[in-house]
Design a protein around this motif. Structure first.
Motif, PDB file in Angstrom:
ATOM      1  N   ASN A 193       0.832  -1.205   0.000  1.00  0.00           N
ATOM      2  CA  ASN A 193       0.000   0.000   0.000  1.00  0.00           C
ATOM      3  C   ASN A 193       0.865   1.253   0.000  1.00  0.00           C
ATOM      4  OD1 ASN A 193      -2.394  -1.409   0.016  1.00  0.00           O
ATOM      5  ND2 ASN A 193      -2.770  -1.141   2.202  1.00  0.00           N
ATOM      6  N   ALA A 194       1.909   1.270   0.836  1.00  0.00           N
ATOM      7  CA  ALA A 194       2.784   2.441   0.906  1.00  0.00           C
ATOM      8  C   ALA A 194       3.437   2.699  -0.449  1.00  0.00           C
ATOM      9  CB  ALA A 194       3.842   2.251   1.988  1.00  0.00           C
ATOM     10  N   LEU A 195       3.921   1.654  -1.095  1.00  0.00           N
ATOM     11  CA  LEU A 195       4.559   1.819  -2.395  1.00  0.00           C
ATOM     12  C   LEU A 195       3.557   2.264  -3.454  1.00  0.00           C
ATOM     13  CD1 LEU A 195       6.956  -1.256  -2.404  1.00  0.00           C
ATOM     14  CD2 LEU A 195       7.545   1.151  -2.027  1.00  0.00           C
ATOM     15  N   ARG A 196       2.357   1.715  -3.415  1.00  0.00           N
ATOM     16  CA  ARG A 196       1.324   2.055  -4.399  1.00  0.00           C
ATOM     17  C   ARG A 196       0.919   3.522  -4.283  1.00  0.00           C
ATOM     18  NH1 ARG A 196      -2.463  -1.206  -2.753  1.00  0.00           N
ATOM     19  NH2 ARG A 196      -1.549  -2.974  -3.816  1.00  0.00           N
ATOM     20  N   HIS A 197       0.938   4.062  -3.078  1.00  0.00           N
ATOM     21  CA  HIS A 197       0.459   5.424  -2.861  1.00  0.00           C
ATOM     22  C   HIS A 197       1.577   6.452  -2.719  1.00  0.00           C
ATOM     23  CE1 HIS A 197      -3.647   4.118  -2.696  1.00  0.00           C
ATOM     24  NE2 HIS A 197      -3.273   3.131  -1.897  1.00  0.00           N
TER      25      HIS A 197
END
Length: 139
Positions: free
Chosen positions: A41-45
């Motif tokens: 999630n952190a990488l995606r956002h």
């Protein structure tokens, strides 16, 4: 923990090593599943040039793992619902470009099943921090 599978998107990631070993009382596969979801999630956002970071430490009887990013953040009105099944803060996102909307629901359930917690702090325009706490393992 072994077997971490990170998304292939290129972003700056920092994984600092704490000065002491951290042992948690948890199911290794489930803990990896939670962290894989949070880091994904952190990488995606996190936009190109942004930063995703994982930190770890001990607070009394719990190990604390925090995944932070420098993404867009989550608006305050969405924070109470981000752990709800199928909830997406951005209704324009589809399953093909934004996941199924159950990752955080599952992650929180797994954390609670291991006597831990999952919480979030976010500031729009600055990023998000998701904190996983798990009981310290036996000596």
């Amino acid at each position: 923990m072994t077997g971490l599978r990170w998304p292939s998107r290129t972003r700056a990631c920092t994984f600092p090593c704490p000065p002491i070993p951290l042992t948690v009382w948890a199911d290794e596969e489930r803990a990896v599943q939670i962290l894989t979801n949070l880091v994904g999630n952190a990488l995606r956002h996190t936009p190109a040039g942004g930063r995703a970071q994982v930190t770890a430490g001990i607070n009394g009887t719990h190990v604390i793992l925090t995944v932070t990013d420098t993404g867009a953040g989550i608006s305050p009105e969405h924070l109470p619902r981000i752990f709800d099944r199928f909830y997406r803060a951005d209704p324009a996102r589809s399953r093909t470009d934004g996941g199924s909307g159950v990752g955080l629901t599952i992650a929180r359930g797994l954390a609670e099943a291991m006597r831990g917690t999952l919480s979030v702090h976010s500031v729009p325009g600055q990023g998000t921090a998701v904190t996983l706490t798990l009981p310290v393992g036996p000596p």
